[in-house]
Design an enzyme around this catalytic site. Structure first.
Site, PDB file in Angstrom:
ATOM      1  N   TYR A 162      33.984  63.865  58.169  1.00  0.00           N
ATOM      2  CA  TYR A 162      35.323  63.315  58.389  1.00  0.00           C
ATOM      3  C   TYR A 162      35.239  61.827  58.752  1.00  0.00           C
ATOM      4  CZ  TYR A 162      39.812  62.445  60.654  1.00  0.00           C
ATOM      5  OH  TYR A 162      41.017  61.893  61.020  1.00  0.00           O
TER       6      TYR A 162
ATOM      7  N   GLU B 164      47.780  66.318  63.664  1.00  0.00           N
ATOM      8  CA  GLU B 164      47.757  65.603  64.948  1.00  0.00           C
ATOM      9  C   GLU B 164      48.654  66.295  65.965  1.00  0.00           C
ATOM     10  OE1 GLU B 164      45.603  63.464  65.772  1.00  0.00           O
ATOM     11  OE2 GLU B 164      44.912  62.621  63.873  1.00  0.00           O
TER      12      GLU B 164
ATOM     13  N   TRP C 293      39.880  67.584  68.571  1.00  0.00           N
ATOM     14  CA  TRP C 293      40.088  67.302  67.149  1.00  0.00           C
ATOM     15  C   TRP C 293      39.163  68.149  66.281  1.00  0.00           C
ATOM     16  CZ3 TRP C 293      43.635  66.159  64.051  1.00  0.00           C
ATOM     17  CH2 TRP C 293      43.406  65.617  62.793  1.00  0.00           C
TER      18      TRP C 293
END
Length: 192
Positions: free
Chosen positions: A17, A39, A47
Site C-alpha cells: 500500500y 477512512e 489502518w
C-alpha cells in the site's frame, strides 16, 4: 534496500500500500468514494485492519459504487450488520449509505466529486517536507475546512483527522518523509 517511511514496518500489505498507493494523487470519483468509505470505517481502529478487509468492503458495498449504495434500505443495512468480514458498526454502515447519497448530490452540484474535493488544496497536491514521521500533523487547516464543509452537507465520519488521512491516502498531500523513495517518485508539479 529502499528507504521508506517507517509506518508500514514489514507487513507486506502495508508495504505494498505504501509503495504503490499512499500519497498518489487520485482523481477518479469511484476511488475517492472508496477512500471516503475506508477512512470512515477506520475511525477508532488501525489502518492495517481496514486494508486487510478492503476486498471484503468492496464486495459488501457494491465495488464502492455510490449509485448502488445510495439505494440501500434498512434490510440491506441489517444484512451488512451480519457480515463478519467487514466492520459491523451500525453507525458506520449507515454513514456509508448516507454519504453515498450526499456524494451523488456533490457530483450533480460540481460535475464531479473530484472537482469539489480537490478545491481544498487549490486543485493540486501539497508537497510537505517532513524529515521525521513525528512531525506529520494529525489534522491541518485544510482538513478542518474539508471536515466542516462535508459535515455542513450532512456527511458522517468526516472529522478533521479522518479528512487528513483521506487527503494523505488520495495524494492531496504528500506526507512521505523526504528520505523515502516515494517522496519524489509520486510528486508531479503538473498534477491537476
Amino acid at each position: 534496500m529502499k528507504q521508506r517511511c517507517k509506518w508500514p514496518g514489514y507487513d507486506p500489505v502495508y508495504v505494498k500500500y505504501h509503495d504503490t498507493e499512499w500519497g498518489v494523487p487520485v482523481h477518479d470519483d469511484r476511488t475517492l468514494f472508496e477512500f471516503l468509505v475506508l477512512e470512515g470505517a477506520q475511525a477508532g481502529l488501525s489502518w492495517i485492519t481496514i486494508l486487510k478487509k478492503r476486498d471484503n468492503f468492496a464486495k459488501a458495498f457494491a465495488g464502492f459504487n455510490p449509485e448502488i449504495i445510495a439505494e440501500y434500505n434498512q434490510n440491506k443495512i441489517e444484512e451488512l450488520m451480519q457480515n463478519k468480514s467487514i466492520i459491523r458498526n451500525r453507525l458506520k454502515i449507515k454513514s456509508v449509505v448516507r454519504n453515498a447519497r450526499l456524494f451523488l448530490d456533490i457530483q450533480k452540484e460540481f460535475t464531479s466529486f473530484n472537482d469539489y474535493i480537490w478545491m481544498f488544496t487549490g486543485g493540486k497536491p501539497k508537497k510537505n517536507a517532513w524529515r521525521h514521521e513525528d512531525e506529520i500533523p494529525g489534522a491541518t487547516e485544510e482538513s478542518s475546512d474539508m471536515s466542516r464543509n462535508l459535515k455542513k452537507r450532512g456527511f458522517k465520519f468526516v472529522g478533521p483527522t479522518i479528512c487528513y488521512a483521506f487527503m494523505q491516502a488520495t495524494g492531496m498531500v504528500n506526507d512521505h518523509i523526504v528520505d523515502c523513495f516515494r517522496y519524489n517518485e509520486i510528486y508531479r508539479p503538473s498534477h491537476k
